[in-house]
Design an enzyme around this catalytic site. Structure first.
Site, PDB file in Angstrom:
ATOM      1  N   HIS A   9      38.035  49.956  34.569  1.00  0.00           N
ATOM      2  CA  HIS A   9      38.699  51.127  33.964  1.00  0.00           C
ATOM      3  C   HIS A   9      38.136  51.423  32.567  1.00  0.00           C
ATOM      4  O   HIS A   9      37.611  50.536  31.879  1.00  0.00           O
ATOM      5  CB  HIS A   9      40.208  50.873  33.868  1.00  0.00           C
ATOM      6  CG  HIS A   9      40.557  49.699  33.010  1.00  0.00           C
ATOM      7  ND1 HIS A   9      40.646  49.781  31.639  1.00  0.00           N
ATOM      8  CD2 HIS A   9      40.780  48.401  33.320  1.00  0.00           C
ATOM      9  CE1 HIS A   9      40.934  48.605  31.143  1.00  0.00           C
ATOM     10  NE2 HIS A   9      41.014  47.730  32.149  1.00  0.00           N
ATOM     11  N   ARG A  60      45.711  52.442  34.500  1.00  0.00           N
ATOM     12  CA  ARG A  60      44.422  52.574  33.810  1.00  0.00           C
ATOM     13  C   ARG A  60      43.262  52.614  34.806  1.00  0.00           C
ATOM     14  O   ARG A  60      42.253  53.288  34.578  1.00  0.00           O
ATOM     15  CB  ARG A  60      44.245  51.466  32.755  1.00  0.00           C
ATOM     16  CG  ARG A  60      44.338  50.020  33.251  1.00  0.00           C
ATOM     17  CD  ARG A  60      44.473  49.100  32.047  1.00  0.00           C
ATOM     18  NE  ARG A  60      44.403  47.667  32.294  1.00  0.00           N
ATOM     19  CZ  ARG A  60      45.416  46.891  32.674  1.00  0.00           C
ATOM     20  NH1 ARG A  60      46.601  47.428  32.906  1.00  0.00           N
ATOM     21  NH2 ARG A  60      45.252  45.586  32.810  1.00  0.00           N
ATOM     22  N   GLU A  87      44.437  43.535  37.465  1.00  0.00           N
ATOM     23  CA  GLU A  87      43.907  42.622  36.455  1.00  0.00           C
ATOM     24  C   GLU A  87      44.514  41.227  36.670  1.00  0.00           C
ATOM     25  O   GLU A  87      45.581  41.083  37.280  1.00  0.00           O
ATOM     26  CB  GLU A  87      44.262  43.157  35.056  1.00  0.00           C
ATOM     27  CG  GLU A  87      43.753  42.347  33.878  1.00  0.00           C
ATOM     28  CD  GLU A  87      42.264  42.061  33.912  1.00  0.00           C
ATOM     29  OE1 GLU A  87      41.847  41.183  34.699  1.00  0.00           O
ATOM     30  OE2 GLU A  87      41.518  42.705  33.154  1.00  0.00           O
ATOM     31  N   HIS A  89      46.725  38.228  35.792  1.00  0.00           N
ATOM     32  CA  HIS A  89      47.981  38.178  35.027  1.00  0.00           C
ATOM     33  C   HIS A  89      47.767  37.294  33.800  1.00  0.00           C
ATOM     34  O   HIS A  89      47.286  36.174  33.925  1.00  0.00           O
ATOM     35  CB  HIS A  89      49.109  37.633  35.906  1.00  0.00           C
ATOM     36  CG  HIS A  89      50.463  37.945  35.361  1.00  0.00           C
ATOM     37  ND1 HIS A  89      50.958  37.332  34.231  1.00  0.00           N
ATOM     38  CD2 HIS A  89      51.415  38.819  35.755  1.00  0.00           C
ATOM     39  CE1 HIS A  89      52.173  37.813  33.965  1.00  0.00           C
ATOM     40  NE2 HIS A  89      52.459  38.735  34.880  1.00  0.00           N
ATOM     41  N   LYS A  98      44.584  39.669  20.622  1.00  0.00           N
ATOM     42  CA  LYS A  98      43.588  38.631  20.929  1.00  0.00           C
ATOM     43  C   LYS A  98      43.031  37.983  19.661  1.00  0.00           C
ATOM     44  O   LYS A  98      42.902  36.760  19.589  1.00  0.00           O
ATOM     45  CB  LYS A  98      42.460  39.223  21.788  1.00  0.00           C
ATOM     46  CG  LYS A  98      42.954  39.683  23.153  1.00  0.00           C
ATOM     47  CD  LYS A  98      41.896  40.345  24.033  1.00  0.00           C
ATOM     48  CE  LYS A  98      42.586  40.949  25.262  1.00  0.00           C
ATOM     49  NZ  LYS A  98      41.692  41.551  26.233  1.00  0.00           N
ATOM     50  N   ARG A 114      40.744  33.126  28.069  1.00  0.00           N
ATOM     51  CA  ARG A 114      40.164  34.364  28.579  1.00  0.00           C
ATOM     52  C   ARG A 114      39.144  34.110  29.687  1.00  0.00           C
ATOM     53  O   ARG A 114      39.012  34.917  30.607  1.00  0.00           O
ATOM     54  CB  ARG A 114      39.456  35.144  27.463  1.00  0.00           C
ATOM     55  CG  ARG A 114      40.356  35.678  26.399  1.00  0.00           C
ATOM     56  CD  ARG A 114      39.556  36.479  25.371  1.00  0.00           C
ATOM     57  NE  ARG A 114      39.115  37.760  25.869  1.00  0.00           N
ATOM     58  CZ  ARG A 114      37.983  38.367  25.492  1.00  0.00           C
ATOM     59  NH1 ARG A 114      37.168  37.781  24.641  1.00  0.00           N
ATOM     60  NH2 ARG A 114      37.671  39.548  25.979  1.00  0.00           N
ATOM     61  N   ARG A 115      38.362  33.048  29.560  1.00  0.00           N
ATOM     62  CA  ARG A 115      37.185  32.976  30.417  1.00  0.00           C
ATOM     63  C   ARG A 115      37.040  31.708  31.258  1.00  0.00           C
ATOM     64  O   ARG A 115      36.177  31.649  32.120  1.00  0.00           O
ATOM     65  CB  ARG A 115      35.916  33.152  29.552  1.00  0.00           C
ATOM     66  CG  ARG A 115      35.768  34.550  28.943  1.00  0.00           C
ATOM     67  CD  ARG A 115      35.492  35.581  30.017  1.00  0.00           C
ATOM     68  NE  ARG A 115      35.498  36.933  29.488  1.00  0.00           N
ATOM     69  CZ  ARG A 115      36.566  37.743  29.518  1.00  0.00           C
ATOM     70  NH1 ARG A 115      37.700  37.354  30.090  1.00  0.00           N
ATOM     71  NH2 ARG A 115      36.497  38.959  29.034  1.00  0.00           N
ATOM     72  N   HIS A 182      39.446  46.077  37.357  1.00  0.00           N
ATOM     73  CA  HIS A 182      39.710  45.512  36.025  1.00  0.00           C
ATOM     74  C   HIS A 182      38.672  44.443  35.678  1.00  0.00           C
ATOM     75  O   HIS A 182      38.022  43.891  36.574  1.00  0.00           O
ATOM     76  CB  HIS A 182      41.114  44.903  36.018  1.00  0.00           C
ATOM     77  CG  HIS A 182      42.157  45.905  36.358  1.00  0.00           C
ATOM     78  ND1 HIS A 182      42.896  46.566  35.391  1.00  0.00           N
ATOM     79  CD2 HIS A 182      42.570  46.404  37.552  1.00  0.00           C
ATOM     80  CE1 HIS A 182      43.717  47.417  35.977  1.00  0.00           C
ATOM     81  NE2 HIS A 182      43.543  47.340  37.293  1.00  0.00           N
TER      82      HIS A 182
END
Ligand code: 3PG
Length: 248
Positions: A9, A60, A87, A89, A98, A114-115, A182
Protein backbone atom coordinates in the site's frame (compact mmCIF):
# COMPACT_ATOMS: atom_id res chain seq x y z
CA UNK A 1 5.56 -17.79 -18.17
CA UNK A 2 3.28 -16.14 -15.61
CA UNK A 3 3.52 -12.60 -14.28
CA UNK A 4 2.44 -11.72 -10.75
CA UNK A 5 2.36 -8.14 -9.47
CA UNK A 6 2.64 -7.35 -5.75
CA UNK A 7 2.13 -3.81 -4.42
CA UNK A 8 2.59 -2.66 -0.84
CA UNK A 9 0.00 0.00 0.00
CA UNK A 10 0.94 3.67 -0.39
CA UNK A 11 1.98 5.78 2.61
CA UNK A 12 -0.60 5.56 5.42
CA UNK A 13 -1.26 8.15 8.13
CA UNK A 14 0.58 5.94 10.61
CA UNK A 15 3.51 5.42 8.21
CA UNK A 16 3.75 9.21 8.16
CA UNK A 17 3.59 9.37 11.97
CA UNK A 18 6.02 6.40 12.17
CA UNK A 19 3.68 4.32 14.33
CA UNK A 20 3.43 0.52 14.46
CA UNK A 21 0.19 -0.24 12.60
CA UNK A 22 -0.39 -3.97 12.09
CA UNK A 23 -4.13 -4.69 11.99
CA UNK A 24 -5.13 -1.10 12.87
CA UNK A 25 -7.22 0.17 9.95
CA UNK A 26 -5.70 3.56 9.07
CA UNK A 27 -6.22 5.49 5.80
CA UNK A 28 -3.77 6.60 3.11
CA UNK A 29 -2.19 10.07 3.18
CA UNK A 30 -2.34 12.25 0.04
CA UNK A 31 1.19 10.99 -0.70
CA UNK A 32 -0.09 7.42 -0.36
CA UNK A 33 -2.87 8.12 -2.87
CA UNK A 34 -0.34 9.68 -5.28
CA UNK A 35 1.94 6.62 -4.90
CA UNK A 36 -0.96 4.27 -5.68
CA UNK A 37 -1.91 6.30 -8.76
CA UNK A 38 1.71 6.36 -9.91
CA UNK A 39 1.80 2.55 -9.55
CA UNK A 40 -1.26 2.40 -11.83
CA UNK A 41 0.39 4.76 -14.30
CA UNK A 42 3.53 2.60 -14.46
CA UNK A 43 1.50 -0.59 -14.92
CA UNK A 44 -0.67 0.96 -17.62
CA UNK A 45 2.33 2.45 -19.47
CA UNK A 46 4.02 -0.98 -19.47
CA UNK A 47 0.85 -2.60 -20.88
CA UNK A 48 -0.08 -4.74 -17.85
CA UNK A 49 -3.52 -6.37 -17.83
CA UNK A 50 -5.09 -8.31 -14.96
CA UNK A 51 -7.96 -10.79 -14.66
CA UNK A 52 -8.45 -10.56 -10.90
CA UNK A 53 -7.15 -8.43 -8.04
CA UNK A 54 -6.54 -9.46 -4.43
CA UNK A 55 -6.17 -7.37 -1.33
CA UNK A 56 -6.49 -7.49 2.44
CA UNK A 57 -9.43 -6.30 4.54
CA UNK A 58 -7.54 -3.13 5.56
CA UNK A 59 -8.41 0.15 3.86
CA UNK A 60 -4.84 1.28 3.14
CA UNK A 61 -4.41 -1.73 0.83
CA UNK A 62 -7.99 -1.64 -0.50
CA UNK A 63 -7.68 2.05 -1.45
CA UNK A 64 -4.23 1.53 -2.92
CA UNK A 65 -5.66 -1.14 -5.19
CA UNK A 66 -8.63 1.06 -6.09
CA UNK A 67 -6.50 4.09 -7.01
CA UNK A 68 -4.11 1.88 -8.96
CA UNK A 69 -6.96 0.23 -10.90
CA UNK A 70 -8.71 3.58 -11.39
CA UNK A 71 -5.57 4.99 -13.02
CA UNK A 72 -5.51 1.90 -15.25
CA UNK A 73 -9.24 2.34 -15.98
CA UNK A 74 -9.79 -1.15 -14.60
CA UNK A 75 -11.98 -0.59 -11.51
CA UNK A 76 -14.43 -3.10 -13.03
CA UNK A 77 -12.05 -6.00 -12.35
CA UNK A 78 -13.15 -8.55 -9.75
CA UNK A 79 -11.53 -7.90 -6.37
CA UNK A 80 -11.10 -10.54 -3.66
CA UNK A 81 -10.50 -9.24 -0.12
CA UNK A 82 -9.07 -11.69 2.36
CA UNK A 83 -7.82 -11.20 5.95
CA UNK A 84 -4.94 -13.58 5.28
CA UNK A 85 -3.25 -10.81 3.25
CA UNK A 86 -3.45 -8.42 6.23
CA UNK A 87 -0.34 -6.81 7.69
CA UNK A 88 1.45 -8.79 10.41
CA UNK A 89 -0.29 -8.12 13.74
CA UNK A 90 2.00 -5.88 15.79
CA UNK A 91 0.61 -6.88 19.19
CA UNK A 92 1.02 -4.41 22.04
CA UNK A 93 3.24 -2.21 19.84
CA UNK A 94 0.26 -1.15 17.67
CA UNK A 95 -0.08 2.64 17.89
CA UNK A 96 3.37 3.26 19.42
CA UNK A 97 6.05 5.31 17.65
CA UNK A 98 8.88 3.21 16.15
CA UNK A 99 11.69 5.72 16.81
CA UNK A 100 10.43 6.32 20.40
CA UNK A 101 10.52 2.56 21.00
CA UNK A 102 14.10 2.51 19.67
CA UNK A 103 15.03 5.29 22.11
CA UNK A 104 13.46 3.34 24.96
CA UNK A 105 14.51 -0.24 24.11
CA UNK A 106 17.39 0.27 21.62
CA UNK A 107 17.68 -0.17 17.85
CA UNK A 108 18.51 -3.86 18.17
CA UNK A 109 15.36 -4.74 20.11
CA UNK A 110 13.20 -2.83 17.65
CA UNK A 111 14.95 -4.61 14.75
CA UNK A 112 14.09 -7.95 16.40
CA UNK A 113 10.45 -6.93 16.82
CA UNK A 114 10.23 -5.64 13.25
CA UNK A 115 12.31 -8.09 11.29
CA UNK A 116 13.21 -11.30 13.15
CA UNK A 117 11.53 -14.36 11.69
CA UNK A 118 10.29 -15.97 14.88
CA UNK A 119 10.33 -13.48 17.78
CA UNK A 120 6.89 -11.85 18.08
CA UNK A 121 6.32 -8.36 19.51
CA UNK A 122 4.77 -8.22 23.03
CA UNK A 123 1.28 -9.74 23.16
CA UNK A 124 -1.76 -7.44 23.20
CA UNK A 125 -4.18 -8.09 26.07
CA UNK A 126 -7.34 -9.77 24.69
CA UNK A 127 -9.43 -7.02 26.33
CA UNK A 128 -7.30 -4.17 24.94
CA UNK A 129 -9.47 -1.82 22.81
CA UNK A 130 -6.65 -1.78 20.23
CA UNK A 131 -7.43 -5.45 19.46
CA UNK A 132 -9.63 -6.79 16.63
CA UNK A 133 -11.54 -9.64 18.29
CA UNK A 134 -14.79 -7.63 18.36
CA UNK A 135 -14.36 -6.28 14.82
CA UNK A 136 -17.25 -7.53 12.61
CA UNK A 137 -14.97 -8.10 9.61
CA UNK A 138 -13.39 -11.00 11.54
CA UNK A 139 -16.70 -12.36 12.90
CA UNK A 140 -16.40 -15.59 10.90
CA UNK A 141 -13.01 -16.43 12.42
CA UNK A 142 -12.55 -18.34 15.66
CA UNK A 143 -11.33 -15.88 18.33
CA UNK A 144 -7.89 -17.55 18.46
CA UNK A 145 -7.50 -16.99 14.70
CA UNK A 146 -7.58 -13.22 15.35
CA UNK A 147 -4.01 -12.66 16.53
CA UNK A 148 -2.87 -10.77 19.61
CA UNK A 149 0.62 -10.57 18.10
CA UNK A 150 2.48 -12.19 15.21
CA UNK A 151 6.06 -12.77 14.16
CA UNK A 152 6.76 -13.21 10.45
CA UNK A 153 6.61 -16.99 10.92
CA UNK A 154 3.00 -16.62 12.12
CA UNK A 155 2.20 -14.43 9.11
CA UNK A 156 3.72 -17.02 6.75
CA UNK A 157 1.49 -19.63 8.45
CA UNK A 158 -1.65 -17.81 7.26
CA UNK A 159 -0.38 -16.32 3.96
CA UNK A 160 1.00 -19.60 2.64
CA UNK A 161 -2.27 -21.60 2.86
CA UNK A 162 -3.94 -18.70 1.00
CA UNK A 163 -1.21 -18.88 -1.65
CA UNK A 164 -1.56 -22.66 -1.97
CA UNK A 165 -5.37 -22.77 -1.92
CA UNK A 166 -6.28 -19.67 -3.95
CA UNK A 167 -3.46 -17.64 -5.46
CA UNK A 168 -1.26 -20.37 -6.93
CA UNK A 169 -4.17 -22.31 -8.55
CA UNK A 170 -5.50 -19.05 -10.04
CA UNK A 171 -2.08 -18.20 -11.51
CA UNK A 172 -1.58 -21.75 -12.80
CA UNK A 173 -4.98 -21.60 -14.52
CA UNK A 174 -3.69 -18.63 -16.52
CA UNK A 175 -5.22 -15.74 -14.56
CA UNK A 176 -3.13 -12.57 -14.28
CA UNK A 177 -3.08 -11.37 -10.67
CA UNK A 178 -2.32 -8.11 -8.94
CA UNK A 179 -2.09 -8.25 -5.14
CA UNK A 180 -2.21 -5.08 -3.03
CA UNK A 181 -1.04 -5.97 0.46
CA UNK A 182 1.34 -4.95 3.23
CA UNK A 183 5.05 -4.79 4.07
CA UNK A 184 5.09 -8.02 6.05
CA UNK A 185 2.45 -10.06 4.21
CA UNK A 186 4.49 -9.32 1.06
CA UNK A 187 7.72 -10.25 2.91
CA UNK A 188 6.03 -13.58 3.76
CA UNK A 189 5.23 -14.21 0.08
CA UNK A 190 8.66 -13.11 -1.14
CA UNK A 191 10.37 -15.31 1.48
CA UNK A 192 8.45 -18.30 0.17
CA UNK A 193 8.80 -17.51 -3.55
CA UNK A 194 12.53 -16.70 -3.41
CA UNK A 195 13.37 -19.33 -0.76
CA UNK A 196 14.97 -16.71 1.52
CA UNK A 197 16.40 -18.12 4.77
CA UNK A 198 15.05 -17.19 8.21
CA UNK A 199 18.30 -15.27 8.84
CA UNK A 200 18.40 -13.37 5.54
CA UNK A 201 14.76 -12.26 5.63
CA UNK A 202 15.79 -9.73 8.34
CA UNK A 203 17.35 -7.60 5.59
CA UNK A 204 14.29 -7.45 3.31
CA UNK A 205 12.22 -4.23 3.31
CA UNK A 206 9.34 -3.50 0.95
CA UNK A 207 8.79 0.12 -0.17
CA UNK A 208 5.31 1.69 -0.32
CA UNK A 209 3.37 1.83 -3.58
CA UNK A 210 5.91 0.46 -6.08
CA UNK A 211 4.79 -2.54 -8.19
CA UNK A 212 7.01 -5.59 -7.62
CA UNK A 213 6.82 -7.91 -10.63
CA UNK A 214 7.50 -11.65 -10.45
CA UNK A 215 7.99 -13.65 -13.62
CA UNK A 216 7.20 -17.27 -12.73
CA UNK A 217 7.68 -20.53 -14.60
CA UNK A 218 4.97 -23.18 -14.94
CA UNK A 219 5.83 -24.53 -11.46
CA UNK A 220 5.58 -20.93 -10.17
CA UNK A 221 9.31 -20.79 -9.49
CA UNK A 222 10.62 -17.22 -9.96
CA UNK A 223 12.54 -16.60 -13.19
CA UNK A 224 13.23 -13.01 -12.14
CA UNK A 225 11.68 -10.22 -10.11
CA UNK A 226 12.01 -6.44 -10.25
CA UNK A 227 10.39 -3.18 -9.20
CA UNK A 228 8.72 -1.19 -11.97
CA UNK A 229 10.11 2.30 -12.50
CA UNK A 230 13.42 3.61 -11.22
CA UNK A 231 15.32 0.79 -9.40
CA UNK A 232 17.43 3.32 -7.47
CA UNK A 233 14.30 5.04 -6.17
CA UNK A 234 12.91 1.64 -5.07
CA UNK A 235 16.17 0.77 -3.26
CA UNK A 236 16.20 4.19 -1.55
CA UNK A 237 12.57 3.79 -0.46
CA UNK A 238 13.30 0.29 0.92
CA UNK A 239 16.29 1.68 2.88
CA UNK A 240 14.04 4.41 4.31
CA UNK A 241 11.64 1.70 5.55
CA UNK A 242 14.56 -0.08 7.25
CA UNK A 243 15.51 3.16 9.02
CA UNK A 244 12.04 3.77 10.48
CA UNK A 245 12.93 1.64 13.51
CA UNK A 246 16.05 3.59 14.48
CA UNK A 247 16.48 6.33 17.07
CA UNK A 248 15.81 9.59 15.21
C1 3PG B 1 3.26 -1.43 10.31
O1 3PG B 1 2.40 -2.30 10.45
O2 3PG B 1 3.67 -0.70 11.24
C2 3PG B 1 3.89 -1.19 8.94
O3 3PG B 1 2.95 -1.14 7.97
C3 3PG B 1 4.95 -2.23 8.66
O4 3PG B 1 5.84 -2.01 9.64
P1 3PG B 1 7.35 -2.49 9.69
O5 3PG B 1 8.04 -2.01 8.45
O6 3PG B 1 7.85 -1.78 10.93
O7 3PG B 1 7.32 -3.97 9.85
Amino acid sequence: MHKLVLIRHGESTWNLENRFTGWTDVPLTDTGVAQAREAGRLLKAAGYEFDVAYTSVLKRAIWTLWHCLDTMERTWLPVVKDWRLNERHYGALQGLNKADMAKQYGDQQVLIWRRSYDTPPPVLDAADPRGQRQDPRYAKLAPEQVPLTECLKDTVARVLPFWNEELAPAIKSGQRLVIAAHGNSIRALVKYLDGISDADIVGLNIPNGIPLVYELDDELKPIRSYYLGDPEAAAKAAAAVANQGKKA
